[in-house]
Design a protein around this motif. Structure first.
Motif, PDB file in Angstrom:
ATOM      1  N   ASN A  23      86.389  25.406 128.108  1.00  0.00           N
ATOM      2  CA  ASN A  23      85.731  24.211 127.571  1.00  0.00           C
ATOM      3  C   ASN A  23      85.663  24.169 126.045  1.00  0.00           C
ATOM      4  O   ASN A  23      85.509  23.092 125.472  1.00  0.00           O
ATOM      5  CB  ASN A  23      84.325  24.079 128.149  1.00  0.00           C
ATOM      6  CG  ASN A  23      84.359  23.729 129.616  1.00  0.00           C
ATOM      7  OD1 ASN A  23      84.832  22.671 129.997  1.00  0.00           O
ATOM      8  ND2 ASN A  23      83.883  24.640 130.449  1.00  0.00           N
ATOM      9  N   HIS A  24      85.747  25.321 125.421  1.00  0.00           N
ATOM     10  CA  HIS A  24      85.606  25.355 123.960  1.00  0.00           C
ATOM     11  C   HIS A  24      86.764  26.059 123.253  1.00  0.00           C
ATOM     12  O   HIS A  24      86.734  26.219 122.030  1.00  0.00           O
ATOM     13  CB  HIS A  24      84.281  26.033 123.588  1.00  0.00           C
ATOM     14  CG  HIS A  24      83.094  25.272 124.066  1.00  0.00           C
ATOM     15  ND1 HIS A  24      82.604  24.171 123.415  1.00  0.00           N
ATOM     16  CD2 HIS A  24      82.322  25.426 125.173  1.00  0.00           C
ATOM     17  CE1 HIS A  24      81.564  23.692 124.073  1.00  0.00           C
ATOM     18  NE2 HIS A  24      81.379  24.432 125.154  1.00  0.00           N
ATOM     19  N   ARG A  25      87.731  26.520 124.041  1.00  0.00           N
ATOM     20  CA  ARG A  25      88.897  27.210 123.484  1.00  0.00           C
ATOM     21  C   ARG A  25      88.504  28.341 122.538  1.00  0.00           C
ATOM     22  O   ARG A  25      89.081  28.507 121.474  1.00  0.00           O
ATOM     23  CB  ARG A  25      89.843  26.227 122.803  1.00  0.00           C
ATOM     24  CG  ARG A  25      90.479  25.253 123.759  1.00  0.00           C
ATOM     25  CD  ARG A  25      91.518  24.384 123.068  1.00  0.00           C
ATOM     26  NE  ARG A  25      91.968  23.320 123.926  1.00  0.00           N
ATOM     27  CZ  ARG A  25      91.455  22.097 123.947  1.00  0.00           C
ATOM     28  NH1 ARG A  25      90.467  21.783 123.146  1.00  0.00           N
ATOM     29  NH2 ARG A  25      91.928  21.193 124.772  1.00  0.00           N
ATOM     30  N   LEU A  26      87.503  29.090 122.947  1.00  0.00           N
ATOM     31  CA  LEU A  26      87.047  30.254 122.185  1.00  0.00           C
ATOM     32  C   LEU A  26      87.402  31.499 122.987  1.00  0.00           C
ATOM     33  O   LEU A  26      86.901  31.692 124.099  1.00  0.00           O
ATOM     34  CB  LEU A  26      85.536  30.206 121.933  1.00  0.00           C
ATOM     35  CG  LEU A  26      84.948  31.413 121.212  1.00  0.00           C
ATOM     36  CD1 LEU A  26      85.430  31.472 119.770  1.00  0.00           C
ATOM     37  CD2 LEU A  26      83.422  31.377 121.252  1.00  0.00           C
ATOM     38  N   GLU A  27      88.268  32.324 122.423  1.00  0.00           N
ATOM     39  CA  GLU A  27      88.647  33.581 123.071  1.00  0.00           C
ATOM     40  C   GLU A  27      87.541  34.602 122.845  1.00  0.00           C
ATOM     41  O   GLU A  27      87.054  34.761 121.726  1.00  0.00           O
ATOM     42  CB  GLU A  27      89.951  34.110 122.469  1.00  0.00           C
ATOM     43  CG  GLU A  27      90.371  35.455 122.987  1.00  0.00           C
ATOM     44  CD  GLU A  27      91.534  36.060 122.218  1.00  0.00           C
ATOM     45  OE1 GLU A  27      91.801  37.251 122.420  1.00  0.00           O
ATOM     46  OE2 GLU A  27      92.153  35.352 121.391  1.00  0.00           O
ATOM     47  N   VAL A  28      87.132  35.275 123.900  1.00  0.00           N
ATOM     48  CA  VAL A  28      86.108  36.312 123.819  1.00  0.00           C
ATOM     49  C   VAL A  28      86.762  37.638 124.172  1.00  0.00           C
ATOM     50  O   VAL A  28      87.335  37.780 125.249  1.00  0.00           O
ATOM     51  CB  VAL A  28      84.922  36.033 124.758  1.00  0.00           C
ATOM     52  CG1 VAL A  28      83.888  37.155 124.674  1.00  0.00           C
ATOM     53  CG2 VAL A  28      84.280  34.687 124.434  1.00  0.00           C
ATOM     54  N   GLN A  29      86.667  38.591 123.248  1.00  0.00           N
ATOM     55  CA  GLN A  29      87.247  39.917 123.443  1.00  0.00           C
ATOM     56  C   GLN A  29      86.134  40.950 123.330  1.00  0.00           C
ATOM     57  O   GLN A  29      85.354  40.925 122.377  1.00  0.00           O
ATOM     58  CB  GLN A  29      88.317  40.169 122.377  1.00  0.00           C
ATOM     59  CG  GLN A  29      88.960  41.521 122.439  1.00  0.00           C
ATOM     60  CD  GLN A  29      89.947  41.738 121.296  1.00  0.00           C
ATOM     61  OE1 GLN A  29      90.173  40.867 120.465  1.00  0.00           O
ATOM     62  NE2 GLN A  29      90.527  42.913 121.255  1.00  0.00           N
ATOM     63  N   VAL A  30      86.056  41.855 124.293  1.00  0.00           N
ATOM     64  CA  VAL A  30      85.059  42.925 124.281  1.00  0.00           C
ATOM     65  C   VAL A  30      85.790  44.247 124.092  1.00  0.00           C
ATOM     66  O   VAL A  30      86.720  44.556 124.842  1.00  0.00           O
ATOM     67  CB  VAL A  30      84.247  42.958 125.593  1.00  0.00           C
ATOM     68  CG1 VAL A  30      83.219  44.082 125.566  1.00  0.00           C
ATOM     69  CG2 VAL A  30      83.565  41.611 125.832  1.00  0.00           C
ATOM     70  N   VAL A  31      85.387  45.012 123.074  1.00  0.00           N
ATOM     71  CA  VAL A  31      85.964  46.331 122.833  1.00  0.00           C
ATOM     72  C   VAL A  31      84.837  47.349 122.723  1.00  0.00           C
ATOM     73  O   VAL A  31      83.711  47.006 122.369  1.00  0.00           O
ATOM     74  CB  VAL A  31      86.853  46.363 121.565  1.00  0.00           C
ATOM     75  CG1 VAL A  31      88.039  45.426 121.704  1.00  0.00           C
ATOM     76  CG2 VAL A  31      86.066  46.010 120.329  1.00  0.00           C
ATOM     77  N   GLU A  32      85.175  48.592 123.031  1.00  0.00           N
ATOM     78  CA  GLU A  32      84.182  49.664 123.012  1.00  0.00           C
ATOM     79  C   GLU A  32      84.568  50.740 122.014  1.00  0.00           C
ATOM     80  O   GLU A  32      85.743  50.958 121.757  1.00  0.00           O
ATOM     81  CB  GLU A  32      84.096  50.329 124.393  1.00  0.00           C
ATOM     82  CG  GLU A  32      83.621  49.451 125.500  1.00  0.00           C
ATOM     83  CD  GLU A  32      83.649  50.150 126.852  1.00  0.00           C
ATOM     84  OE1 GLU A  32      84.143  51.297 126.947  1.00  0.00           O
ATOM     85  OE2 GLU A  32      83.170  49.538 127.814  1.00  0.00           O
ATOM     86  N   VAL A  33      83.543  51.435 121.509  1.00  0.00           N
ATOM     87  CA  VAL A  33      83.784  52.664 120.776  1.00  0.00           C
ATOM     88  C   VAL A  33      83.993  53.762 121.817  1.00  0.00           C
ATOM     89  O   VAL A  33      83.646  53.596 122.986  1.00  0.00           O
ATOM     90  CB  VAL A  33      82.613  53.027 119.821  1.00  0.00           C
ATOM     91  CG1 VAL A  33      82.420  51.932 118.778  1.00  0.00           C
ATOM     92  CG2 VAL A  33      81.331  53.277 120.590  1.00  0.00           C
ATOM     93  N   ASP A  34      84.577  54.867 121.409  1.00  0.00           N
ATOM     94  CA  ASP A  34      84.782  55.986 122.326  1.00  0.00           C
ATOM     95  C   ASP A  34      83.481  56.732 122.541  1.00  0.00           C
ATOM     96  O   ASP A  34      82.573  56.679 121.718  1.00  0.00           O
ATOM     97  CB  ASP A  34      85.837  56.943 121.761  1.00  0.00           C
ATOM     98  CG  ASP A  34      87.209  56.286 121.681  1.00  0.00           C
ATOM     99  OD1 ASP A  34      87.494  55.416 122.524  1.00  0.00           O
ATOM    100  OD2 ASP A  34      87.983  56.645 120.782  1.00  0.00           O
TER     101      ASP A  34
END
Length: 158
Positions: A138-149
């Motif tokens: 609906n908003h063309r916003l990519e959401v990326q989740v990344v983690e630290v080790d």
């Protein structure tokens, strides 16, 4: 050469690795103090490494809210969101911050949430996946989740 976003993610991971005790549970007060000290060090090191201050970008003049980092040339907001693995976290708030920034004229196509171990798994749960799908479609916003080790913190039951 890696993107500015990739460099910043690598810097957060490197800093977290240097301070592995950062992942340990301290609780309110002491935990907040440690997170604030980590963030201050991250901002200093990011400025030195990248040569530009992308930190604490005020996305609205009528609000005191700020993005942790905003990289305008990549149209990317980066939020350091340590609480993502928790049942109640800043997940939705950070998505709305990105959308509100757009309302104030900032170009944002991607939101990167950097968190501690367990965040990716938590964000794969149906409720959060529904929010991600909604905001992407609906908003063309990519959401990326990344983690630290590091080791995932185990939830302590009372």
């Amino acid at each position: 050469m890696p993107s500015t976003t990739d460099q910043l993610i690598a810097l957060v991971r490197e800093l977290a690795e240097r301070h592995q005790a950062f992942i340990d549970v301290l609780g309110p007060g002491a935990g907040n103090d440690r997170a604030n000290a980590f963030t201050a060090q991250l901002i200093r090191e990011a400025r030195n490494t990248l040569g530009v201050n992308y930190a604490e970008f005020r996305y609205s003049e009528d609000q005191s809210a700020r993005y942790d980092f905003y990289i305008p040339e990549e149209r990317t907001v980066i939020e350091v969101a340590w609480g993502l693995p928790n049942p109640n976290s800043e997940f939705e708030k950070d998505i709305f911050k990105a959308l509100i920034g757009r309302e104030h004229g900032h170009e944002v196509d991607r939101l990167v949430l950097i968190s501690r171990p367990g965040a990716v798994q938590k964000c794969r749960q149906p409720g959060r996946q529904a929010v991600i799908r909604w905001v992407e479609s609906n908003h063309r916003l990519e959401v990326q989740v990344v983690e630290v080790d590091g080791q995932r913190r185990m939830r302590q039951r009372r």
